[in-house]
Scaffold this active site. Structure first.
Site, mmCIF file in Angstrom:
data_model
loop_
_atom_site.group_PDB
_atom_site.id
_atom_site.type_symbol
_atom_site.label_atom_id
_atom_site.label_comp_id
_atom_site.label_asym_id
_atom_site.label_seq_id
_atom_site.Cartn_x
_atom_site.Cartn_y
_atom_site.Cartn_z
ATOM 1 N N LYS A 1 0.831 -1.217 0.000
ATOM 2 C CA LYS A 1 0.000 0.000 0.000
ATOM 3 C C LYS A 1 0.862 1.262 0.000
ATOM 4 O O LYS A 1 0.655 2.172 -0.794
ATOM 5 C CB LYS A 1 -0.944 0.011 1.230
ATOM 6 N N ARG B 1 -9.845 0.662 8.456
ATOM 7 C CA ARG B 1 -9.395 -0.683 8.819
ATOM 8 C C ARG B 1 -10.478 -1.456 9.561
ATOM 9 O O ARG B 1 -10.255 -2.614 9.911
ATOM 10 C CB ARG B 1 -8.181 -0.564 9.738
ATOM 11 N N ARG C 1 11.657 -5.248 5.226
ATOM 12 C CA ARG C 1 11.357 -3.839 4.908
ATOM 13 C C ARG C 1 12.229 -2.865 5.713
ATOM 14 O O ARG C 1 12.445 -3.035 6.905
ATOM 15 C CB ARG C 1 9.882 -3.558 5.245
ATOM 16 N N ARG D 1 11.032 -0.635 11.285
ATOM 17 C CA ARG D 1 9.965 -0.474 12.266
ATOM 18 C C ARG D 1 10.037 -1.557 13.338
ATOM 19 O O ARG D 1 10.282 -2.722 13.028
ATOM 20 C CB ARG D 1 8.603 -0.549 11.561
ATOM 21 N N ARG E 1 -0.824 -8.591 13.775
ATOM 22 C CA ARG E 1 -1.317 -7.617 12.783
ATOM 23 C C ARG E 1 -2.138 -8.315 11.704
ATOM 24 O O ARG E 1 -3.165 -7.795 11.257
ATOM 25 C CB ARG E 1 -0.131 -6.855 12.167
#
Ligand code: ADP
Ligand code: AMP
Length: 218
Positions: free
Chosen positions: A13, A88, A127, A161, A172
């Site tokens: 996203k 969400r 990431r 992160r 998550r």
């Protein structure tokens, strides 16, 4: 033009939002980025959100709806925005609909990025971002062209992160399937939903989204 990018953590996203922002003059609205900024600033919202975000759970609807409601009033959003990570939950989707109606704005499309769970683990654990400009990278799929130097701003500081680990990702993903996946049916019923193969190359995903935005079937 106002669009939503819907998908689990790691679906792409943020990557797509940044590319579309550059090419289409739309503003990326990432509630995750806004909440991380609030945590960093130590604001009241940040203090409320910190522990929930660290655990991989969802921050309360009231908080994120409040943030988005204020943000879309700002002048830079008047030409259109890309919602990344919001809504969400069903209450967030319904609040968004009311907000847009009240402001006389439309929702042009909701792009669902579909990616297998095993791929999400690989994407999330690899990431990292440029700490200066936020450009996104990946250990396997996108390293800076010059080692240690951001392709976008030349910065040399990179960050990972704290919630991008396999254990928190499980929480998550659970939150995604329980609270967010019902939005797929919600937007399908409203005829806004476009499902995209998020497993494809970054540029192929962007091209598909752009051709749909331009009114050509993919
Ligand atoms: P999200 O915002 O949905 O959580 P990101 O856009 O941050 O996901 O993407 C997660 C990671 O996967 C990033 O490291 C990014 O560089 C990488 N990535 C995104 N899209 C693709 C893709 N289509 N193919 C390979 N890697 C991708
Ligand atoms: P993201 O950057 O989209 O991966 O979001 C990081 C974290 O911020 C999530 O795991 C949630 O804790 C929180 N968050 C972001 N957006 C929302 C939202 N719309 N509703 C609830 N929590 C959110």
């Amino acid at each position: 033009m106002n669009i939503i990018l819907l998908g689990p953590p790691g679906a792409g996203k943020g990557t797509q939002a940044r590319l579309l922002e550059q090419e289409r003059g739309l503003v990326q609205l990432s509630t995750g980025d806004m909440l991380r900024a609030a945590v960093k600033a130590g604001s009241e919202i940040g203090l409320k959100a910190k522990a929930v975000m660290e655990s991989g759970g969802l921050v309360s609807d009231d908080i994120v709806i409040g943030i988005i409601s204020d943000r879309i009033e700002e002048p830079d959003c008047q030409n259109g925005f890309i919602l990344d990570g919001f809504p969400r939950t069903l209450p967030q989707a319904s609040a968004l609909e009311q907000l847009l109606n009240a402001k006389g704005k439309n929702l042009d499309a909701v792009f669902e990025l579909k990616v297998d769970d095993e791929k999400l683990v690989e994407r999330i654990t690899g990431r990292f971002t440029c700490a200066d400009c936020g450009e996104g990278y990946h250990d396997k799929y996108r390293m800076p062209s010059v080692e240690g130097k951001c392709d976008n701003c030349g910065g040399a500081n990179f960050a990972r992160r704290a919630d991008d680990n396999e254990e928190t990702l499980r929480t998550r993903l659970f939150a995604y399937y329980k609270e967010t996946a019902p939005l797929i049916g919600y937007y399908f019923a409203k005829k806004n939903l476009v499902t995209i193969d998020g497993m494809a190359d970054v540029n192929d995903v962007t091209s598909t989204i752009k051709s749909i935005l331009d009114g050509n079937a993919a």
